[in-house]
Design an enzyme around this catalytic site. Structure first.
Site, PDB file in Angstrom:
ATOM      1  N   GLU A   1       1.034  -0.693  -0.327  1.00 42.12           N
ATOM      2  CA  GLU A   1       0.453  -0.453   0.290  1.00 42.12           C
ATOM      3  C   GLU A   1       1.086   1.463   0.065  1.00 42.12           C
ATOM      4  OE1 GLU A   1      -2.023   0.096   3.927  1.00 42.12           O
ATOM      5  OE2 GLU A   1      -2.245  -2.330   3.654  1.00 42.12           O
TER       6      GLU A   1
ATOM      7  N   LYS B   1       2.352   4.306   1.175  1.00 41.35           N
ATOM      8  CA  LYS B   1       2.605   5.159   2.532  1.00 41.35           C
ATOM      9  C   LYS B   1       2.087   6.058   3.002  1.00 41.35           C
ATOM     10  CE  LYS B   1       5.698   4.980   6.432  1.00 41.35           C
ATOM     11  NZ  LYS B   1       5.480   6.898   7.571  1.00 41.35           N
TER      12      LYS B   1
ATOM     13  N   ASP C   1       1.507  10.513   3.474  1.00 35.70           N
ATOM     14  CA  ASP C   1       2.560  11.229   4.227  1.00 35.70           C
ATOM     15  C   ASP C   1       1.792  11.934   4.904  1.00 35.70           C
ATOM     16  OD1 ASP C   1       4.172  12.494   5.761  1.00 35.70           O
ATOM     17  OD2 ASP C   1       4.712  13.467   3.796  1.00 35.70           O
TER      18      ASP C   1
ATOM     19  N   TYR D   1      -6.502   2.298   6.584  1.00 38.53           N
ATOM     20  CA  TYR D   1      -6.325   0.748   6.057  1.00 38.53           C
ATOM     21  C   TYR D   1      -5.882   0.136   7.182  1.00 38.53           C
ATOM     22  CZ  TYR D   1      -2.667   4.104   8.231  1.00 38.53           C
ATOM     23  OH  TYR D   1      -2.169   5.270   8.995  1.00 38.53           O
TER      24      TYR D   1
ATOM     25  N   LYS E   1      10.839   3.480   2.857  1.00 36.96           N
ATOM     26  CA  LYS E   1      11.158   4.255   2.304  1.00 36.96           C
ATOM     27  C   LYS E   1      11.495   4.883   1.035  1.00 36.96           C
ATOM     28  CE  LYS E   1       9.874   7.481   5.485  1.00 36.96           C
ATOM     29  NZ  LYS E   1      10.063   7.276   6.557  1.00 36.96           N
TER      30      LYS E   1
ATOM     31  N   CYS F   1      35.761  35.147  19.567  1.00 36.80           N
ATOM     32  CA  CYS F   1      34.091  35.065  19.558  1.00 36.80           C
ATOM     33  C   CYS F   1      33.441  35.913  19.051  1.00 36.80           C
ATOM     34  CB  CYS F   1      33.868  34.509  21.053  1.00 36.80           C
ATOM     35  SG  CYS F   1      31.625  34.735  21.666  1.00 36.80           S
TER      36      CYS F   1
ATOM     37  N   CYS G   1      31.361  38.187  22.091  1.00 37.19           N
ATOM     38  CA  CYS G   1      31.478  39.022  23.009  1.00 37.19           C
ATOM     39  C   CYS G   1      33.093  39.107  22.483  1.00 37.19           C
ATOM     40  CB  CYS G   1      31.802  38.490  24.517  1.00 37.19           C
ATOM     41  SG  CYS G   1      33.111  36.567  24.812  1.00 37.19           S
TER      42      CYS G   1
ATOM     43  N   CYS H   1      34.289  29.217  23.165  1.00 33.41           N
ATOM     44  CA  CYS H   1      34.688  30.488  23.155  1.00 33.41           C
ATOM     45  C   CYS H   1      35.769  30.774  24.920  1.00 33.41           C
ATOM     46  CB  CYS H   1      33.706  31.690  23.066  1.00 33.41           C
ATOM     47  SG  CYS H   1      33.607  33.089  24.424  1.00 33.41           S
TER      48      CYS H   1
ATOM     49  N   CYS I   1      30.409  36.700  28.097  1.00 34.84           N
ATOM     50  CA  CYS I   1      29.806  36.213  27.000  1.00 34.84           C
ATOM     51  C   CYS I   1      28.411  36.069  26.724  1.00 34.84           C
ATOM     52  CB  CYS I   1      30.499  35.314  26.249  1.00 34.84           C
ATOM     53  SG  CYS I   1      29.794  35.035  24.207  1.00 34.84           S
TER      54      CYS I   1
END
Ligand code: IVH
Length: 675
Positions: free
Chosen positions: A116, A118, A120, A226, A315, A409, A412, A427, A433
């Protein structure tokens, strides 16, 4: 007079329901729309005149009714399962061979399967009692879902009443939106200047989870049935192919594309033919489901964890798309970890628009050899996180440059320290920071930590940006005035948040430990630390050696804990938390023998691996612990049982290697429920 009117009313209900079936289920209308409308008007007129005549099966139910304050939960009498996945021909052949082995049948004896599409969409259950649609629920976590009865009734192909059904009859199927319906809905949304839905699945989910069923009634939802769930007639049918035919005969909408096939070769042939047909379908499918046709064999094959052994979802491969990488930004995490993120020219792939994709770390950027300006291939399958799979070097513009990982960073400006392998970059700014402070605070207030309801990311950002909080302890000295001054806040919301902050003060030691965000300390370790030490003070004084005496805590985690508590600023935070009223209930310490009569699982060590159907793993863990069991994260000789859920990985193989008893979900539930 009223008696004849009443009789007319009842026959109108039946007549209109039959025309609905002819139109929506069989695609074979027998009357014109105008005639249909006329019958409907007559029915609505009678219902207005005699409101208490209204039948539950009246087609007037299709227009929806008063909004609900919230969804009620409905427990599924039989759990709603999920399916195992396969991706290649080999996976399908293995599935077929495994079934032969399990059922002890020779390979030459080919199985019949029903293949069958599948669909979605969203799985639902609809219960008919004495032939009448009685209630309907979403799949939820498989054990219980939301009561969406009113919404399901608005889907015109769903029969409201059927003769010749077993007394108790539950059908299961998928609610979805066709492409045509989706386009129509989005056109309407656009005309109303309202937000557009990204894909038919999201649109269907939004429509199905409306508290106001009158809104659902306006949305173009479809459904295919189903499977059946509970059925009071044990002899209803014996095969899947017959079930589908019978459901169709009874008046349920079923997907006409199913096919009875022979062996794995038959399955694969169907897969190929439907793959070719997929683009022409008016609805989304994300694979093929193969189901053993014979119910007696299905029953023999049984289940493993939350999926049947007798069915498999094959799938379709993940979709990919090409787009341009416009920028590489870096994000700063709670512990300073620097993650590069690719900003993409938005691209539609796998049903959603993707514009940001993580690049993980510097070595991943190097592996891909990706540069700003490159054309990249992006992949996304189902609900899997999108990723960049490759770079199209043919299309690289001439002026690109190799990417240079930042050394400071971006928030900071503190230096970034990189591990030797170039995998982890951090960092070094710590609490200086703002990015780290924000992330740390988000974690602290999160649901599984201190659980401060209403303190979302936007609130945290403002608190940090406006310097209303420096550390997490400052949350507990926030004032009403400060909160009321935040964007989007008014008197009520400020009061509510303040109440939530106060409420969070009483917590469990394990939550508090977890909330602190000590690097390497997740929930499991926090639980173990709380059980072992029983008090924050004791934990904060523990040395590396005594920490390593605890199962699962190795030198790296121990060092991280010791260094956290050795840091002066962290000690200050703990002191402030206490001064500002945060406290936890005293917990019994593991080493103090507990009353074993009350703790049937004392002395047993469990490891949970893979997903569970009936409950989140964290709940299973809590329940096992409540029964006295120890729950750890890794399998060793000391492990008594390994609970194997779906998609279990290396822990299951380790258990097999060490000869440790493995339990499936059903056995786990039995333990939880009988103790
Ligand atoms: S049978 C025990 N048949 O797939 C098997 N499921 O991953 C129960 N789905 O939750 C499901 N099309 O939402 C079955 N033809 C089909 C299906 C289907 C889509 C979905 C369903 C289920 C999920 C399992």
């Amino acid at each position: 007079m009223t008696a004849t009117k009443r009789a007319r009313y009842i026959s109108l209900v039946e007549l209109i329901n039959e025309h609905n079936r002819l139109y929506h289920t069989l695609d074979a209308p027998q009357i014109s729309d105008a005639e249909y409308d006329q019958l409907m008007q007559e029915l609505l007129g009678i219902e207005e005149e005699f409101p208490n005549w209204q039948l539950d099966s009246s087609p007037s139910q299709r227009v929806g009714s008063k909004p609900l304050p919230e969804f009620q939960q409905i427990e599924h009498e039989k759990p709603m399962l999920s399916l195992g996945n396969g991706f290649s021909s080999e996976d399908i052949q293995n599935f077929d061979q495994r079934l032969h082995r399990q059922l002890d049948l020779p390979l030459e004896q080919e199985f019949e399967y029903v293949a069958e599409p599948k669909l979605d969409g969203l799985a639902v259950s609809i219960m008919y009692l004495d032939g009448k649609l009685s209630y309907a629920a979403t799949r939820g976590d498989g054990r219980s879902g939301e009561d969406i009865t009113q919404n399901i009734k608005t889907i015109r192909s769903v029969p409201l009443e059927l003769t010749a059904l077993p007394e108790k009859f539950e059908v299961r199927g998928e609610v979805f939106m066709t492409h045509a319906g989706f386009e129509r809905l989005n056109n309407e949304q656009q005309a109303k200047e309202q937000k557009l839905y990204v894909n038919p699945r999201n649109a269907a989910a939004g429509a199905l989870r409306q508290l106001d069923s009158r809104v659902t009634a306006q949305r173009p939802l479809s459904i295919y049935i189903y499977a059946i769930g509970v059925c009071s007639d044990p002899e209803f049918t014996t095969t899947q192919a017959n079930l589908l035919a019978k459901l169709h005969g009874l008046g349920f909408p079923i997907c006409p594309l199913f096919k009875l096939v022979s062996g794995s070769a038959g399955c694969l042939e169907y897969y190929d033919s439907l793959s070719a047909e997929r683009a022409n379908l008016d609805y989304e499918i994300d694979g093929i489901v193969y189901k053993l046709n014979d119910f007696a064999l299905q029953e023999k094959a049984g289940f493993v964890a939350r999926a049947p052994r007798w069915a498999l979802a094959h799938k379709f491969p993940a979709e990919t798309a090409s787009t341009t990488l416009e920028e590489i930004d870096v994000q700063v995490g709670r512990t300073g970890a620097i993650t590069p993120v690719a900003r993409l020219q938005p691209v539609f792939v796998g049903g959603v628009t993707v514009s940001n994709v993580t690049l993980h770390n510097a070595s991943e950027i190097q592996r891909l050899g990706v540069r700003v300006g490159d054309t990249v291939v992006v992949r996304r399958a189902g609900d899997v996180i999108p990723q960049i799979v490759s770079v199209d070097l043919q299309q690289r513009p001439s002026n690109t440059e190799e990417y240079e990982f930042p050394t400071a960073c971006p928030v900071c400006d503190s230096p970034i320290a990189t591990s030797e392998e170039g995998v982890i970059a951090r960092c070094t700014g710590g609490l200086i920071c703002a990015a780290q402070r924000k992330q740390g605070m988000r974690h602290f207030v999160s649901r599984r930590a201190m659980d401060i309801d209403g303190m979302g990311d936007k609130v945290v950002d403002q608190l940090v940006d406006k310097s209303l909080v420096e550390t997490v302890a400052d949350i507990y000295s926030l004032t009403f005035e400060q909160l009321e001054g935040l964007d989007g806040f008014a008197e009520k919301s400020a009061q509510k948040l303040l109440a939530a902050v106060n409420e969070s003060k009483a917590t469990k030691l394990s939550r508090l430990i977890y909330a602190l965000g000590i690097p390497q300390v997740g929930e499991t370790t926090a639980d173990q630390l709380a059980a072992h030490f029983g008090a924050m003070e004791k934990l904060s004084q523990a040395d590396s050696e005594s920490l390593q005496a605890i199962d699962d805590i190795g030198p790296v985690v121990a060092e991280s804990i010791v260094s956290f508590f050795a840091t002066e600023t962290n000690q200050q935070v703990l002191k402030h938390l206490e001064e500002r009223g945060v406290f936890y209930a005293q917990v019994p310490v593991n080493s103090n023998a507990q009353d074993e009569r009350l703790q049937p699982l004392t002395g047993q060590t469990f490891v949970l691996t893979g997903g569970l159907n009936a409950m989140p793993r964290s709940e299973a863990k809590n329940r096992l612990q409540a029964l006295g069991a120890k729950v750890t994260g890794s399998v060793s000789k000391k492990t008594s049982f390994v609970v194997v859920g779906t998609d279990a990985g290396s822990k299951a193989s380790k258990a097999e290697e060490l000869g440790i008893e493995m339990l499936n979900e059903e056995q786990l539930l039995e333990i939880l429920e009988t103790n």
